[in-house]
Write a protein that holds these residues in place. Sequence first.
Motif, short mmCIF file in Angstrom:
data_model
loop_
_atom_site.label_atom_id
_atom_site.label_comp_id
_atom_site.label_asym_id
_atom_site.label_seq_id
_atom_site.Cartn_x
_atom_site.Cartn_y
_atom_site.Cartn_z
N THR A 160 0.83 -1.21 0.00
CA THR A 160 0.00 0.00 0.00
C THR A 160 0.86 1.25 0.00
N GLU A 161 1.91 1.26 0.83
CA GLU A 161 2.82 2.41 0.86
C GLU A 161 3.52 2.59 -0.48
N ALA A 162 3.89 1.48 -1.10
CA ALA A 162 4.56 1.55 -2.40
C ALA A 162 3.64 2.14 -3.45
N GLN A 163 2.38 1.74 -3.44
CA GLN A 163 1.42 2.28 -4.41
C GLN A 163 1.22 3.77 -4.17
N ARG A 164 1.11 4.17 -2.92
CA ARG A 164 0.94 5.59 -2.57
C ARG A 164 2.15 6.40 -3.03
N ALA A 165 3.35 5.88 -2.83
CA ALA A 165 4.56 6.58 -3.25
C ALA A 165 4.62 6.69 -4.77
N SER A 166 4.20 5.65 -5.46
CA SER A 166 4.19 5.68 -6.92
C SER A 166 3.21 6.73 -7.43
N ASP A 167 2.04 6.81 -6.80
CA ASP A 167 1.06 7.84 -7.18
C ASP A 167 1.62 9.24 -6.93
N GLN A 168 2.33 9.39 -5.83
CA GLN A 168 2.94 10.69 -5.50
C GLN A 168 3.99 11.05 -6.55
N LEU A 169 4.75 10.07 -7.01
CA LEU A 169 5.74 10.33 -8.06
C LEU A 169 5.06 10.77 -9.35
N ASP A 170 3.94 10.12 -9.69
CA ASP A 170 3.20 10.52 -10.89
C ASP A 170 2.76 11.98 -10.80
N GLN A 171 2.31 12.39 -9.63
CA GLN A 171 1.87 13.77 -9.43
C GLN A 171 3.04 14.74 -9.56
N LEU A 172 4.19 14.37 -9.00
CA LEU A 172 5.36 15.25 -9.08
C LEU A 172 5.85 15.39 -10.52
N VAL A 173 5.79 14.32 -11.29
CA VAL A 173 6.20 14.39 -12.69
C VAL A 173 5.22 15.28 -13.46
N ALA A 174 3.91 15.13 -13.17
CA ALA A 174 2.90 15.95 -13.84
C ALA A 174 3.09 17.43 -13.54
N LYS A 175 3.51 17.73 -12.30
CA LYS A 175 3.74 19.13 -11.90
C LYS A 175 5.11 19.63 -12.37
N LYS A 176 5.89 18.71 -12.94
CA LYS A 176 7.26 18.99 -13.39
C LYS A 176 8.19 19.38 -12.24
N ALA A 177 7.88 18.83 -11.04
CA ALA A 177 8.75 19.04 -9.89
C ALA A 177 9.98 18.14 -9.99
N ILE A 178 9.81 16.97 -10.61
CA ILE A 178 10.94 16.07 -10.90
C ILE A 178 10.75 15.58 -12.33
N ASN A 179 11.84 15.10 -12.91
CA ASN A 179 11.71 14.61 -14.28
C ASN A 179 11.44 13.10 -14.27
#
Length: 94
Positions: free
Chosen positions: A12-31
């Motif tokens: 569950t934590e891994a899925q949450r972290a993956s979703d957070q990464l998707d959001q950061l990429v969408a916001k262009k906070a990380i590549n």
Amino acid sequence: MFEKKKQSYTPTEAQRASDQLDQLVAKKAINPRQAGAYRRHIASHVQVTLKPSYTAQAARRAKAEIVKLTEAGTVTMKSAAAYRAHITKRTRTA
């Protein structure tokens, strides 16, 4: 930015972290390349709780859960195969 790297993740934590990464990429906070490195770290540190024995029905449910985790990218193919082998080996036959 992104939560601190942990020593282990539940699925569950891994899925949450993956979703957070998707959001950061969408916001262009990380590549996407940085996100991929984080995803590889997370995938290699997922811990699944395994039982010492399984009934036939519990084994089916556990294997279905492993398939879901693999499809979501939370568990690697190699780990999924090891988990399925563990479950098969410990399934009680009637």
